[in-house]
Design a protein around this motif. Structure first.
Motif, PDB file in Angstrom:
ATOM      1  N   VAL A   1       0.699  -1.179   0.010  1.00  0.00           N
ATOM      2  CA  VAL A   1      -0.079  -0.018  -0.050  1.00  0.00           C
ATOM      3  C   VAL A   1       0.852   1.279  -0.161  1.00  0.00           C
ATOM      4  N   GLY A   2       1.914   1.356   0.767  1.00  0.00           N
ATOM      5  CA  GLY A   2       2.887   2.431   0.886  1.00  0.00           C
ATOM      6  C   GLY A   2       3.651   2.462  -0.303  1.00  0.00           C
ATOM      7  N   GLU A   3       3.953   1.306  -1.192  1.00  0.00           N
ATOM      8  CA  GLU A   3       4.413   1.444  -2.499  1.00  0.00           C
ATOM      9  C   GLU A   3       3.723   2.276  -3.534  1.00  0.00           C
ATOM     10  N   ILE A   4       2.339   1.916  -3.528  1.00  0.00           N
ATOM     11  CA  ILE A   4       1.505   2.361  -4.354  1.00  0.00           C
ATOM     12  C   ILE A   4       1.012   3.946  -4.350  1.00  0.00           C
ATOM     13  N   ILE A   5       0.913   4.244  -2.852  1.00  0.00           N
ATOM     14  CA  ILE A   5       0.713   5.493  -2.513  1.00  0.00           C
ATOM     15  C   ILE A   5       1.919   6.377  -3.005  1.00  0.00           C
ATOM     16  N   ARG A   6       3.237   5.826  -2.845  1.00  0.00           N
ATOM     17  CA  ARG A   6       4.415   6.642  -3.398  1.00  0.00           C
ATOM     18  C   ARG A   6       4.527   6.705  -4.688  1.00  0.00           C
ATOM     19  N   TYR A   7       3.920   5.850  -5.312  1.00  0.00           N
ATOM     20  CA  TYR A   7       4.122   5.744  -6.798  1.00  0.00           C
ATOM     21  C   TYR A   7       3.062   6.916  -7.267  1.00  0.00           C
ATOM     22  N   MET A   8       1.939   6.856  -6.758  1.00  0.00           N
ATOM     23  CA  MET A   8       0.943   7.907  -7.276  1.00  0.00           C
ATOM     24  C   MET A   8       1.526   9.297  -6.941  1.00  0.00           C
TER      25      MET A   8
ATOM     26  N   LEU B   1      -0.509  11.212   0.262  1.00  0.00           N
ATOM     27  CA  LEU B   1      -2.156  10.900   0.200  1.00  0.00           C
ATOM     28  C   LEU B   1      -2.706  12.047  -0.874  1.00  0.00           C
ATOM     29  N   ARG B   2      -2.073  12.980  -0.839  1.00  0.00           N
ATOM     30  CA  ARG B   2      -2.940  14.175  -1.834  1.00  0.00           C
ATOM     31  C   ARG B   2      -2.909  13.928  -3.227  1.00  0.00           C
ATOM     32  N   ALA B   3      -2.240  12.772  -3.784  1.00  0.00           N
ATOM     33  CA  ALA B   3      -1.988  12.493  -5.123  1.00  0.00           C
ATOM     34  C   ALA B   3      -3.183  11.846  -5.565  1.00  0.00           C
ATOM     35  N   ILE B   4      -3.993  10.804  -4.527  1.00  0.00           N
ATOM     36  CA  ILE B   4      -4.937  10.050  -4.785  1.00  0.00           C
ATOM     37  C   ILE B   4      -6.328  10.296  -4.308  1.00  0.00           C
ATOM     38  N   VAL B   5      -6.676  11.545  -3.870  1.00  0.00           N
ATOM     39  CA  VAL B   5      -7.767  12.064  -3.416  1.00  0.00           C
ATOM     40  C   VAL B   5      -8.934  11.863  -4.443  1.00  0.00           C
TER      41      VAL B   5
ATOM     42  N   THR C   1      -4.448   2.731  11.071  1.00  0.00           N
ATOM     43  CA  THR C   1      -3.965   2.497   9.694  1.00  0.00           C
ATOM     44  C   THR C   1      -5.295   2.903   8.872  1.00  0.00           C
ATOM     45  N   SER C   2      -5.843   2.003   8.363  1.00  0.00           N
ATOM     46  CA  SER C   2      -6.928   2.251   7.388  1.00  0.00           C
ATOM     47  C   SER C   2      -8.132   3.096   7.729  1.00  0.00           C
ATOM     48  N   ALA C   3      -8.367   3.085   8.926  1.00  0.00           N
ATOM     49  CA  ALA C   3      -9.513   3.863   9.169  1.00  0.00           C
ATOM     50  C   ALA C   3      -9.207   5.365   9.337  1.00  0.00           C
ATOM     51  N   ARG C   4      -7.741   5.713   9.559  1.00  0.00           N
ATOM     52  CA  ARG C   4      -7.212   7.183   9.317  1.00  0.00           C
ATOM     53  C   ARG C   4      -7.127   7.418   7.769  1.00  0.00           C
ATOM     54  N   LEU C   5      -6.643   6.296   7.032  1.00  0.00           N
ATOM     55  CA  LEU C   5      -6.726   6.340   5.802  1.00  0.00           C
ATOM     56  C   LEU C   5      -7.831   6.798   4.891  1.00  0.00           C
ATOM     57  N   ALA C   6      -9.039   5.965   5.494  1.00  0.00           N
ATOM     58  CA  ALA C   6     -10.386   6.101   4.733  1.00  0.00           C
ATOM     59  C   ALA C   6     -10.765   7.770   5.381  1.00  0.00           C
ATOM     60  N   ASP C   7     -10.598   8.254   6.163  1.00  0.00           N
ATOM     61  CA  ASP C   7     -10.836   9.622   6.687  1.00  0.00           C
ATOM     62  C   ASP C   7      -9.925  10.707   5.812  1.00  0.00           C
ATOM     63  N   ALA C   8      -8.647  10.262   5.449  1.00  0.00           N
ATOM     64  CA  ALA C   8      -7.884  11.264   4.523  1.00  0.00           C
ATOM     65  C   ALA C   8      -8.608  11.109   3.071  1.00  0.00           C
ATOM     66  N   LEU C   9      -9.408  10.066   2.767  1.00  0.00           N
ATOM     67  CA  LEU C   9      -9.705   9.839   1.270  1.00  0.00           C
ATOM     68  C   LEU C   9     -11.294   9.755   1.474  1.00  0.00           C
TER      69      LEU C   9
END
Length: 289
Positions: free
Chosen positions: A103-110, A213-217, A237-245
């Motif tokens: 997941v981190g790899e993908i977010i950094r790619y984006m 995370l701004r790259a995938i909003v 982790t994902s609960a905070r991630l979902a809040d950011a997206l």
């Protein structure tokens, strides 16, 4: 089954990624977790292939059958390797699926490659926005846990591997995970380089993806996590991630451990198929929380 050269090391030796590219149709690229390899996706890959997808799995450098590359284990390098794979295969409108460290790899790619070639994301049992306990994430993993993992891996790699294969499924009530399945998990970990495993612990300890995370909003995104995850606790982790997206679909599986790709294999495959076959840049169905 192929190898892709992504660079040469300081001695001029090729650094290669092992990948498998099977099937025709909707392209799906799956990135594995630490310290596993492409084989972890066996159940989901079979289902995706049966339902008309082209499935690409690969081993991150230092893991599985890919090259070891001293001193090059960091998220920027992982993201660049992923970009080279997508470019080499000329993939378009890709559904990019990451698990745990993937997941981190993908977010950094984006963030680093501006989401080129990607139409949808699935972020499974992830370590984002961050895994380590901090003033903003009090439910994260504490320093003592990372220190213990580092020490135990250095002292007895094989005992550590056995512990991790059990820990993947701790908290799961049903179904019971067989000893044979845990042996399969250990066989994947045994293929990883010790240096890449140690580097991974440090990356999990220190990396915060909040800015990335701004790259995938605005990207159609599925977030999946287990309520019983003891390796990457859902609240941290994902609960905070979902809040950011705010536009993502967030599905929290009851009683699912970190290794939900095994314990909830069919449910995860069905959710991935629903995402893969949705039109790009549209709102997905309502979340199951």
């Amino acid at each position: 089954m192929s190898m892709l050269e992504v660079e040469t090391d300081t001695l001029g030796r090729p650094v290669e990624l092992y990948y498998e590219d099977v099937g025709y149709g909707f392209p799906v690229v799956l990135t594995h977790g630490w310290p596993l390899d492409h084989a972890m996706w066996e159940a989901q890959a079979a289902e995706l292939l049966d339902r008309g997808c082209r499935v690409i799995t690969f081993d991150r450098r230092g893991f599985g059958r890919s090259s070891q590359s001293q001193g090059s284990y960091n998220y920027n390098r992982f993201a660049d390797d992923l970009a080279m794979l997508l470019d080499a295969l000329d993939l378009r409108d890709v559904t990019l699926v990451g698990y745990s460290m993937g997941v981190g790899e993908i977010i950094r790619y984006m963030a680093r490659h501006l989401g080129q070639r990607v139409g949808r994301l699935a972020l499974i049992s992830g370590v984002a926005p961050s895994l380590a306990k901090s003033s903003t994430d009090v439910g994260g993993v504490d320093e003592a846990t990372f220190d213990r993992m580092d020490t135990e891996l250095r002292e007895d790699r094989f005992a550590f591997t056995a512990w991790y294969a059990n820990e993947l499924f701790e908290g799961c009530q049903e179904p019971t995970v067989s000893r044979a399945t845990k042996d399969w998990i250990q066989s994947q970990i045994h293929r990883a380089a010790t240096e890449s495993m140690l580097a991974g612990i440090q990356l999990l300890r220190e990396t915060d993806f909040s800015e990335d995370l701004r790259a995938i909003v605005n990207m159609p995104t599925l977030v999946v996590h287990g309520h019983a995850d003891r390796i990457a606790p859902i609240a941290a982790t994902s609960a905070r991630l979902a809040d950011a997206l705010p536009n993502c679909v967030f599905k929290a599986y009851d009683d699912a451990p970190h290794g939900l790709f095994v314990t909830h294999a069919r449910e995860l495959a069905a959710d991935l198929l629903e995402l893969v076959k949705s039109p790009p840049n549209v709102t997905l169905p309502a979340a199951k929380v």
